[in-house]
Design an enzyme around this catalytic site. Structure first.
Site, PDB file in Angstrom:
ATOM      1  N   GLY A  46       0.827  -1.193   0.000  1.00 43.82           N
ATOM      2  CA  GLY A  46       0.000   0.000   0.000  1.00 43.82           C
ATOM      3  C   GLY A  46       0.863   1.246   0.000  1.00 43.82           C
ATOM      4  O   GLY A  46       2.016   1.216   0.457  1.00 43.82           O
ATOM      5  N   GLN A  51       3.222  10.021   1.144  1.00 49.34           N
ATOM      6  CA  GLN A  51       4.494   9.302   1.245  1.00 49.34           C
ATOM      7  C   GLN A  51       5.427   9.626   0.066  1.00 49.34           C
ATOM      8  O   GLN A  51       6.631   9.395   0.151  1.00 49.34           O
ATOM      9  CB  GLN A  51       4.265   7.785   1.290  1.00 49.34           C
ATOM     10  N   CYS A  93       5.726  -0.140   7.623  1.00 53.27           N
ATOM     11  CA  CYS A  93       5.405   0.984   6.742  1.00 53.27           C
ATOM     12  C   CYS A  93       6.644   1.339   5.922  1.00 53.27           C
ATOM     13  O   CYS A  93       7.751   1.358   6.461  1.00 53.27           O
ATOM     14  CB  CYS A  93       4.968   2.171   7.587  1.00 53.27           C
ATOM     15  N   LEU A  94       6.444   1.618   4.645  1.00 51.29           N
ATOM     16  CA  LEU A  94       7.578   1.994   3.787  1.00 51.29           C
ATOM     17  C   LEU A  94       8.240   3.284   4.278  1.00 51.29           C
ATOM     18  O   LEU A  94       9.411   3.517   3.999  1.00 51.29           O
ATOM     19  CB  LEU A  94       7.111   2.176   2.339  1.00 51.29           C
ATOM     20  N   HIS A 135      -4.548   1.801   7.430  1.00 54.06           N
ATOM     21  CA  HIS A 135      -3.167   2.329   7.457  1.00 54.06           C
ATOM     22  C   HIS A 135      -3.008   3.455   6.427  1.00 54.06           C
ATOM     23  O   HIS A 135      -2.448   4.510   6.731  1.00 54.06           O
ATOM     24  CB  HIS A 135      -2.206   1.165   7.170  1.00 54.06           C
ATOM     25  N   GLU A 136      -3.535   3.233   5.211  1.00 47.30           N
ATOM     26  CA  GLU A 136      -3.367   4.238   4.149  1.00 47.30           C
ATOM     27  C   GLU A 136      -4.230   5.471   4.417  1.00 47.30           C
ATOM     28  O   GLU A 136      -3.790   6.599   4.180  1.00 47.30           O
ATOM     29  CB  GLU A 136      -3.680   3.640   2.764  1.00 47.30           C
ATOM     30  N   HIS A 139      -2.489   7.675   6.763  1.00 45.13           N
ATOM     31  CA  HIS A 139      -1.467   8.514   6.119  1.00 45.13           C
ATOM     32  C   HIS A 139      -2.086   9.820   5.622  1.00 45.13           C
ATOM     33  O   HIS A 139      -1.474  10.882   5.714  1.00 45.13           O
ATOM     34  CB  HIS A 139      -0.842   7.784   4.921  1.00 45.13           C
TER      35      HIS A 139
HETATM   36 ZN   LIG Z   1       2.614   3.379   5.587  1.00 43.79          ZN
END
Ligand SMILES: [Zn+2]
Length: 171
Positions: A46, A51, A93-94, A135-136, A139
Site C-alpha cells: 500500500g 508518502q 510501513c515503507l 493504514h493508508e 497517512h
Molecule cells: Zn505506511
C-alpha cells in the site's frame, strides 16, 4: 511510469492532513500510476500520496504486490464509513524502515471513494485488507502507525531510528 522517492518518518509532509482531490485530471492519473510503480518496486502492499510528497487524498493498494493485476486498488478521497471488530496484528510501513509493531485495527471496514474515472466505489475489506485500508487512510490524516503505539514503544522506536541514523544508514 516512474519510481518516486518515498519519504521517511520525520518529514513534515507525513504529519500533514492531505487535501481532498477536487478534480481528477491527467496529472493525478499519472501520479496514481507512478505510485503503483513505486509501491510494487519497494515492494509494498500500500502507498498513500503524502508518502511521495503529494498532499492529496489518493491511495494505492495491491496485496498481491504486482502478481495479480485485478487486485490493484486505486482510491481517490477514500473514507472509512463503517468498521467492525478488532484484530491486533503486525504492521510495517515503507516510511518507517525496519520497524514492525503490533497494532490494533478493525477486522472489517467499508470504504467509500472514487476511482480514476470519478465513479463512486465501495470497497469492503476484511483482515489484512481492512488493515491496509486503515493504514493508508491514516497517512492521509497525517498519522503513521507508530502514532498508534504506546508512549514507551514510541520512545524505543525513536531510539532505534536514531541508532540507525548514527551509523550512516539511510532513514
Ligand atoms: Zn505506511
Amino acid at each position: 511510469m516512474a519510481v518516486l522517492e518515498i519519504l521517511t518518518i520525520g518529514h513534515p509532509m507525513l504529519s500533514k492532513k492531505a487535501e481532498r482531490v477536487e478534480k481528477i485530471d491527467p496529472a493525478l492519473v499519472r501520479l496514481a500510476m507512478d505510485m503503483v510503480e513505486t509501491m510494487r518496486r519497494a515492494p509494498g502492499i500500500g502507498l498513500a500520496a503524502p508518502q511521495v510528497n503529494v498532499g492529496k487524498r489518493l491511495i494505492t493498494i495491491d496485496l498481491s504486490v504486482g502478481e495479480k493485476e485485478d487486485e490493484l486498488i486505486i482510491l481517490v478521497n477514500p473514507e472509512i464509513v463503517r468498521q467492525e471488530g478488532e484484530v491486533v496484528g503486525e504492521e510495517g510501513c515503507l516510511s518507517v524502515p525496519d520497524i514492525r509493531e503490533k497494532v490494533a485495527r478493525p477486522y472489517r471496514v467499508l470504504v467509500k471513494g472514487q476511482d480514476l474515472e470519478g465513479r463512486e466505489v465501495e470497497i469492503e475489506g476484511e483482515d489484512m485488507m481492512a488493515r491496509v485500508l486503515c493504514h493508508e487512510v491514516d497517512h492521509l490524516d497525517g498519522k503513521l502507525f507508530t502514532d498508534r503505539l504506546s508512549p514507551l514503544k514510541k520512545t524505543l522506536i525513536r531510539k532505534k531510528l536514531k541508532k540507525t541514523a548514527d551509523t550512516g544508514l539511510k532513514l
